[in-house]
Design a protein around this motif. Structure first.
Motif, PDB file in Angstrom:
ATOM      1  N   TRP A  61     -97.872  -2.916  27.758  1.00  0.00           N
ATOM      2  CA  TRP A  61     -97.538  -1.838  28.685  1.00  0.00           C
ATOM      3  C   TRP A  61     -96.423  -2.265  29.653  1.00  0.00           C
ATOM      4  N   GLU A  62     -95.971  -3.486  29.510  1.00  0.00           N
ATOM      5  CA  GLU A  62     -94.942  -4.000  30.413  1.00  0.00           C
ATOM      6  C   GLU A  62     -93.606  -3.316  30.116  1.00  0.00           C
ATOM      7  N   TYR A  63     -92.772  -3.143  31.139  1.00  0.00           N
ATOM      8  CA  TYR A  63     -91.533  -2.379  30.979  1.00  0.00           C
ATOM      9  C   TYR A  63     -90.385  -3.216  30.422  1.00  0.00           C
ATOM     10  N   PHE A  64     -90.032  -4.275  31.103  1.00  0.00           N
ATOM     11  CA  PHE A  64     -88.870  -5.053  30.679  1.00  0.00           C
ATOM     12  C   PHE A  64     -88.875  -6.408  31.368  1.00  0.00           C
ATOM     13  N   TRP A  65     -88.014  -7.286  30.860  1.00  0.00           N
ATOM     14  CA  TRP A  65     -87.804  -8.597  31.472  1.00  0.00           C
ATOM     15  C   TRP A  65     -86.307  -8.747  31.682  1.00  0.00           C
ATOM     16  N   ALA A  66     -85.879  -8.856  32.904  1.00  0.00           N
ATOM     17  CA  ALA A  66     -84.459  -8.990  33.224  1.00  0.00           C
ATOM     18  C   ALA A  66     -84.110 -10.468  33.412  1.00  0.00           C
ATOM     19  N   ILE A  67     -83.095 -10.924  32.685  1.00  0.00           N
ATOM     20  CA  ILE A  67     -82.684 -12.325  32.732  1.00  0.00           C
ATOM     21  C   ILE A  67     -81.237 -12.388  33.192  1.00  0.00           C
ATOM     22  N   ASP A  68     -80.951 -13.259  34.140  1.00  0.00           N
ATOM     23  CA  ASP A  68     -79.588 -13.354  34.660  1.00  0.00           C
ATOM     24  C   ASP A  68     -79.318 -14.770  35.143  1.00  0.00           C
ATOM     25  N   ASP A  69     -78.032 -15.107  35.256  1.00  0.00           N
ATOM     26  CA  ASP A  69     -77.581 -16.383  35.851  1.00  0.00           C
ATOM     27  C   ASP A  69     -78.219 -17.584  35.157  1.00  0.00           C
ATOM     28  N   ILE A  70     -77.946 -17.737  33.867  1.00  0.00           N
ATOM     29  CA  ILE A  70     -78.464 -18.877  33.107  1.00  0.00           C
ATOM     30  C   ILE A  70     -77.521 -20.061  33.297  1.00  0.00           C
ATOM     31  N   VAL A  71     -78.068 -21.177  33.710  1.00  0.00           N
ATOM     32  CA  VAL A  71     -77.271 -22.375  33.969  1.00  0.00           C
ATOM     33  C   VAL A  71     -77.882 -23.557  33.235  1.00  0.00           C
ATOM     34  N   LEU A  72     -77.057 -24.332  32.554  1.00  0.00           N
ATOM     35  CA  LEU A  72     -77.486 -25.585  31.946  1.00  0.00           C
ATOM     36  C   LEU A  72     -76.901 -26.717  32.775  1.00  0.00           C
ATOM     37  N   SER A  73     -77.742 -27.621  33.233  1.00  0.00           N
ATOM     38  CA  SER A  73     -77.257 -28.696  34.081  1.00  0.00           C
ATOM     39  C   SER A  73     -78.195 -29.889  33.993  1.00  0.00           C
ATOM     40  N   GLN A  74     -77.729 -31.010  34.491  1.00  0.00           N
ATOM     41  CA  GLN A  74     -78.610 -32.159  34.610  1.00  0.00           C
ATOM     42  C   GLN A  74     -79.659 -31.880  35.675  1.00  0.00           C
ATOM     43  N   LEU A  75     -80.831 -32.507  35.515  1.00  0.00           N
ATOM     44  CA  LEU A  75     -81.845 -32.374  36.555  1.00  0.00           C
ATOM     45  C   LEU A  75     -81.353 -33.046  37.830  1.00  0.00           C
ATOM     46  N   PRO A  76     -81.567 -32.399  38.985  1.00  0.00           N
ATOM     47  CA  PRO A  76     -81.246 -33.095  40.239  1.00  0.00           C
ATOM     48  C   PRO A  76     -82.177 -34.288  40.415  1.00  0.00           C
ATOM     49  N   ASP A  77     -81.733 -35.289  41.141  1.00  0.00           N
ATOM     50  CA  ASP A  77     -82.576 -36.473  41.367  1.00  0.00           C
ATOM     51  C   ASP A  77     -83.875 -36.085  42.057  1.00  0.00           C
ATOM     52  N   GLY A 116    -101.527 -23.035  47.550  1.00  0.00           N
ATOM     53  CA  GLY A 116    -100.352 -22.788  46.733  1.00  0.00           C
ATOM     54  C   GLY A 116     -99.975 -24.026  45.948  1.00  0.00           C
ATOM     55  N   ASP A 117     -98.882 -23.938  45.216  1.00  0.00           N
ATOM     56  CA  ASP A 117     -98.423 -25.014  44.348  1.00  0.00           C
ATOM     57  C   ASP A 117     -97.204 -25.711  44.925  1.00  0.00           C
ATOM     58  N   VAL A 118     -97.090 -26.996  44.611  1.00  0.00           N
ATOM     59  CA  VAL A 118     -95.847 -27.733  44.790  1.00  0.00           C
ATOM     60  C   VAL A 118     -95.439 -28.237  43.414  1.00  0.00           C
ATOM     61  N   ILE A 119     -94.222 -27.906  42.999  1.00  0.00           N
ATOM     62  CA  ILE A 119     -93.731 -28.249  41.668  1.00  0.00           C
ATOM     63  C   ILE A 119     -92.573 -29.235  41.809  1.00  0.00           C
ATOM     64  N   ASN A 120     -92.648 -30.361  41.108  1.00  0.00           N
ATOM     65  CA  ASN A 120     -91.556 -31.334  41.100  1.00  0.00           C
ATOM     66  C   ASN A 120     -90.625 -31.013  39.941  1.00  0.00           C
ATOM     67  N   GLN A 121     -89.463 -30.483  40.247  1.00  0.00           N
ATOM     68  CA  GLN A 121     -88.496 -30.120  39.226  1.00  0.00           C
ATOM     69  C   GLN A 121     -87.292 -31.056  39.212  1.00  0.00           C
ATOM     70  N   GLY A 122     -87.449 -32.223  39.841  1.00  0.00           N
ATOM     71  CA  GLY A 122     -86.393 -33.222  39.834  1.00  0.00           C
ATOM     72  C   GLY A 122     -86.642 -34.296  38.795  1.00  0.00           C
ATOM     73  N   ALA A 123     -85.729 -35.251  38.737  1.00  0.00           N
ATOM     74  CA  ALA A 123     -85.808 -36.313  37.733  1.00  0.00           C
ATOM     75  C   ALA A 123     -86.662 -37.495  38.178  1.00  0.00           C
ATOM     76  N   ASN A 124     -87.002 -37.551  39.481  1.00  0.00           N
ATOM     77  CA  ASN A 124     -87.733 -38.705  40.021  1.00  0.00           C
ATOM     78  C   ASN A 124     -89.012 -38.264  40.727  1.00  0.00           C
ATOM     79  N   ASP A 125     -89.889 -39.232  40.961  1.00  0.00           N
ATOM     80  CA  ASP A 125     -91.130 -38.969  41.694  1.00  0.00           C
ATOM     81  C   ASP A 125     -90.841 -38.434  43.092  1.00  0.00           C
TER      82      ASP A 125
END
Length: 307
Positions: A72-88, A123-132
């Motif tokens: 029943w979902e309407y749509f999924w909008a995707i924009d601004d796709i970037v490929l990059s190295q993970l930040p430290d 809530g959550d804390v997510i580590n999206q970098g390359a290091n601890d």
């Protein structure tokens, strides 16, 4: 409305167009009455970072495939796709909640006589970098009328790259909280603050209101403008629901209360001539086996929507 984005809105990676690896983009975005730390609604926009190193690192060719399945979902909008190295060093907070009852139910307007003695903050804390990330602390600070100021926090010694940790805290409410709007400011800190790639996603603000006249799940006019969601649900939201659609909202009462009326907001797509029937049910009947919708505690006359 039916399919969890956690499993049905994904990105897949391949180096040969034959073997695909699936990566979740919304691991905690689910339908129905989502229990913390998960939520039903995403932010708009929702910025997502996915570590695809396991598939893409060192490869000369990598294919990306966005896969979405809706019922029943309407749509999924995707924009601004970037490929990059993970930040430290890059962490962010997500799936933040403020609930005065158990079970993950959040209400934007709460009568004071339905409050208990505590507030669930998390809530959550997510580590999206390359290091601890080390010595990570997530703090929720509540401020409001009459000088109300209290907080809850949780510390995590280490969050590894790609790891998500969850804060679950219960804060004791001050006695005699006044009617009015309360602000909940979330912030995360760590030993790597000075090297943080994007500090803007280290803070977030939620709001709720104590209002002795109204008990409401939505917070139209209360939430910060950046996260206010003004979508609607009605008979045009479902196939074959032009007549007889029943939409229900759950409210938890700790103490006896008198209900004087039900307030429904309409939208620009509401059709004049439509009929509305408002009812109040006990959860013992509608959540029973089998569900019973024949015995409302109270019911209005038929209301016709005018132009």
């Amino acid at each position: 409305f039916d399919l969890d984005a956690s499993d049905f809105a994904v990105v897949r990676m391949s180096t040969d167009m034959t073997n695909w690896t699936t990566y979740q983009l919304f691991p905690c975005l689910v339908t129905g009455a989502a229990a913390p730390p998960c939520s039903r609604w995403s932010a708009n926009p929702e910025n997502v970072i996915v570590d695809i190193s396991a598939t893409a690192a060192g490869q000369s060719t990598v294919y990306l495939q966005f896969q979405w399945e809706g019922l029943w979902e309407y749509f999924w909008a995707i924009d601004d796709i970037v490929l990059s190295q993970l930040p430290d060093y890059e962490r962010r907070i997500a799936n933040l909640y403020v609930a005065h009852v158990d079970g993950g139910y959040e209400f934007a307007r709460i009568p004071r006589n339905q409050l208990g003695t505590s507030l669930n903050l998390g809530g959550d804390v997510i580590n999206q970098g390359a290091n601890d990330q080390t010595n990570v602390t997530l703090t929720a600070t509540v401020t409001g009328p009459g000088g109300v100021n209290f907080s809850a926090s949780q510390n995590f010694a280490v969050i590894a790259p790609g790891e998500t940790v969850n804060m679950v805290q219960v804060a004791t409410l001050p006695v005699g909280m006044q009617e009015g709007t309360y602000t909940v400011d979330y912030a995360v800190t760590s030993d790597q603050d000075a090297s943080e790639y994007n500090p803007l996603n280290d803070v977030f603000t939620r709001k709720f209101q104590l209002n002795d006249l109204t008990y409401s799940m939505d917070g139209v006019g209360i939430h910060p403008a950046a996260i206010e969601n003004l979508t609607s649900m009605g008979s045009n939201s479902f196939t074959g629901a032009a007549d007889g659609l029943e939409i229900m909202t759950y409210y938890e009462f700790r103490n006896t209360a008198t209900v004087y009326g039900i307030y429904v907001e309409i939208t620009s797509t509401t059709v004049p001539g439509s009929a509305i029937l408002a009812s109040v049910y006990d959860t013992l009947s509608v959540l029973g086996t089998p569900a019973d919708f024949t015995s409302p505690l109270a019911q209005s006359d038929i209301i016709t929507v005018t132009a």
